[in-house]
Design a protein around this motif. Structure first.
Motif, mmCIF file in Angstrom:
data_model
loop_
_atom_site.group_PDB
_atom_site.id
_atom_site.type_symbol
_atom_site.label_atom_id
_atom_site.label_comp_id
_atom_site.label_asym_id
_atom_site.label_seq_id
_atom_site.Cartn_x
_atom_site.Cartn_y
_atom_site.Cartn_z
ATOM 1 N N ILE A 1 -30.196 77.632 11.009
ATOM 2 C CA ILE A 1 -31.464 77.967 11.070
ATOM 3 C C ILE A 1 -32.620 76.615 10.707
ATOM 4 O O ILE A 1 -32.324 75.842 9.598
ATOM 5 N N ARG A 2 -33.659 76.378 11.602
ATOM 6 C CA ARG A 2 -34.579 75.336 11.308
ATOM 7 C C ARG A 2 -35.903 75.839 12.023
ATOM 8 O O ARG A 2 -36.156 76.535 12.990
ATOM 9 N N VAL A 3 -37.011 75.310 11.351
ATOM 10 C CA VAL A 3 -38.340 75.409 11.895
ATOM 11 C C VAL A 3 -38.911 74.284 12.459
ATOM 12 O O VAL A 3 -38.995 73.285 11.846
ATOM 13 N N VAL A 4 -39.362 74.264 13.741
ATOM 14 C CA VAL A 4 -40.063 73.390 14.424
ATOM 15 C C VAL A 4 -41.534 73.304 14.314
ATOM 16 O O VAL A 4 -42.263 72.369 14.524
ATOM 17 N N ARG A 5 -42.270 74.287 13.972
ATOM 18 C CA ARG A 5 -43.558 74.471 13.901
ATOM 19 C C ARG A 5 -43.817 75.601 12.638
ATOM 20 O O ARG A 5 -43.389 76.770 12.758
ATOM 21 N N GLY A 6 -44.510 75.297 11.655
ATOM 22 C CA GLY A 6 -45.019 76.119 10.724
ATOM 23 C C GLY A 6 -44.001 76.258 9.685
ATOM 24 O O GLY A 6 -43.317 75.319 9.025
ATOM 25 N N ALA A 7 -44.062 77.475 8.967
ATOM 26 C CA ALA A 7 -42.766 77.771 7.865
ATOM 27 C C ALA A 7 -42.589 79.157 7.974
ATOM 28 O O ALA A 7 -43.277 80.095 8.285
ATOM 29 N N ILE A 8 -41.306 79.455 7.170
ATOM 30 C CA ILE A 8 -40.780 80.756 7.118
ATOM 31 C C ILE A 8 -40.275 80.839 5.566
ATOM 32 O O ILE A 8 -39.796 79.807 5.098
ATOM 33 N N PHE A 9 -39.960 81.970 5.008
ATOM 34 C CA PHE A 9 -39.048 82.044 3.973
ATOM 35 C C PHE A 9 -37.651 82.713 4.495
ATOM 36 O O PHE A 9 -38.055 83.865 5.074
ATOM 37 N N ASP A 10 -36.727 82.120 4.409
ATOM 38 C CA ASP A 10 -35.407 82.581 4.963
ATOM 39 C C ASP A 10 -34.482 83.048 3.830
ATOM 40 O O ASP A 10 -34.295 82.471 2.837
ATOM 41 N N VAL A 11 -33.775 83.882 4.425
ATOM 42 C CA VAL A 11 -32.836 85.059 3.243
ATOM 43 C C VAL A 11 -31.605 85.138 3.913
ATOM 44 O O VAL A 11 -31.419 85.365 5.243
ATOM 45 N N ALA A 12 -30.639 84.899 3.038
ATOM 46 C CA ALA A 12 -29.430 85.288 3.268
ATOM 47 C C ALA A 12 -28.765 86.276 2.306
ATOM 48 O O ALA A 12 -28.987 86.192 1.039
ATOM 49 N N VAL A 13 -28.246 87.414 2.544
ATOM 50 C CA VAL A 13 -27.794 88.620 1.857
ATOM 51 C C VAL A 13 -26.225 88.667 1.874
ATOM 52 O O VAL A 13 -25.608 88.833 3.058
ATOM 53 N N ASP A 14 -25.595 88.548 0.766
ATOM 54 C CA ASP A 14 -24.021 88.500 0.744
ATOM 55 C C ASP A 14 -23.432 90.090 0.930
ATOM 56 O O ASP A 14 -23.982 90.943 0.175
ATOM 57 N N VAL A 15 -22.759 90.377 1.901
ATOM 58 C CA VAL A 15 -22.393 91.629 2.315
ATOM 59 C C VAL A 15 -20.812 91.864 2.648
ATOM 60 O O VAL A 15 -20.307 92.452 2.957
ATOM 61 N N ARG A 16 -20.304 90.775 1.844
ATOM 62 C CA ARG A 16 -18.832 90.527 1.620
ATOM 63 C C ARG A 16 -18.122 91.514 0.564
ATOM 64 O O ARG A 16 -18.396 91.178 -0.660
#
Length: 186
Positions: A75-90
């Protein structure tokens, strides 16, 4: 040189490609298979996605696909900003049900690698945030799964109040009702 930094859950990796600028603008090699392999990310990408979220506080996720259509994501942002999240479901993972998050922005020029076995989502921080992401398996509606973005058992600390959510994400299942389809390979 592109840098690779594992987050608190080490399989999730922040990537920062070089950006070379001059009076004309800049150039950046945002993906190179050999460089990424040296950084611990080896995937065959089969689809690129592009989203625009107009309002800050828009949430997309938490999404994943079950095997055999499981997806690695970059994932990458080309305009602006985000808060990106990954949750372990293993199932069986020492970090099962835990999350990691990082701000991705066009200014920082960073990316996030989210491997199979993680639910993924993001919240926009700025207006008109544009996100590009690569996936290692094609979209498959019959394998698609979603977990509530605000699930109290996960406890994600989102950076701002919610402003917008899709109808599909609004009815996503609770984490405790999620049937694990991934096993930790430790």
């Amino acid at each position: 040189m592109t840098t690779f930094r594992s987050l608190a859950i080490p399989e999730v990796i922040e990537v920062v490609p070089n950006r070379f600028g001059d009076e004309r603008g800049f150039f950046s090699e945002t993906y190179n298979a050999a460089t990424f392999a040296r950084g611990g990310v080896e995937c065959t990408w089969v689809q690129d996605n592009h989203s625009l979220s107009a309002e800050p506080g828009t949430v997309r996720g938490l999404h994943l696909q079950a095997p055999p259509a499981a997806q690695d994501k970059l994932i990458r942002v080309v305009r602006g900003a985000i808060f990106d999240v990954a949750v372990d479901v293993r199932a069986g993972s020492p970090t099962y049900g835990q999350w990691v998050g990082v701000e991705l922005s066009s200014e920082q020029w960073n990316q996030l690698f989210v491997p199979k076995g993680f639910a993924h989502g993001f919240m926009t921080i700025t207006p008109d945030a544009e996100v590009l992401y690569k996936v290692s398996a094609l979209y498959s509606p019959e394998h698609e799964m979603a977990i509530r973005w605000d699930d109290p058992d996960i406890g994600i600390e989102w950076p701002r109040p919610l402003s917008s959510l899709s109808g599909k994400d609004a009815v996503a299942s609770a984490f405790r009702k999620h049937q694990p389809v991934f096993r930790y390979q430790g």
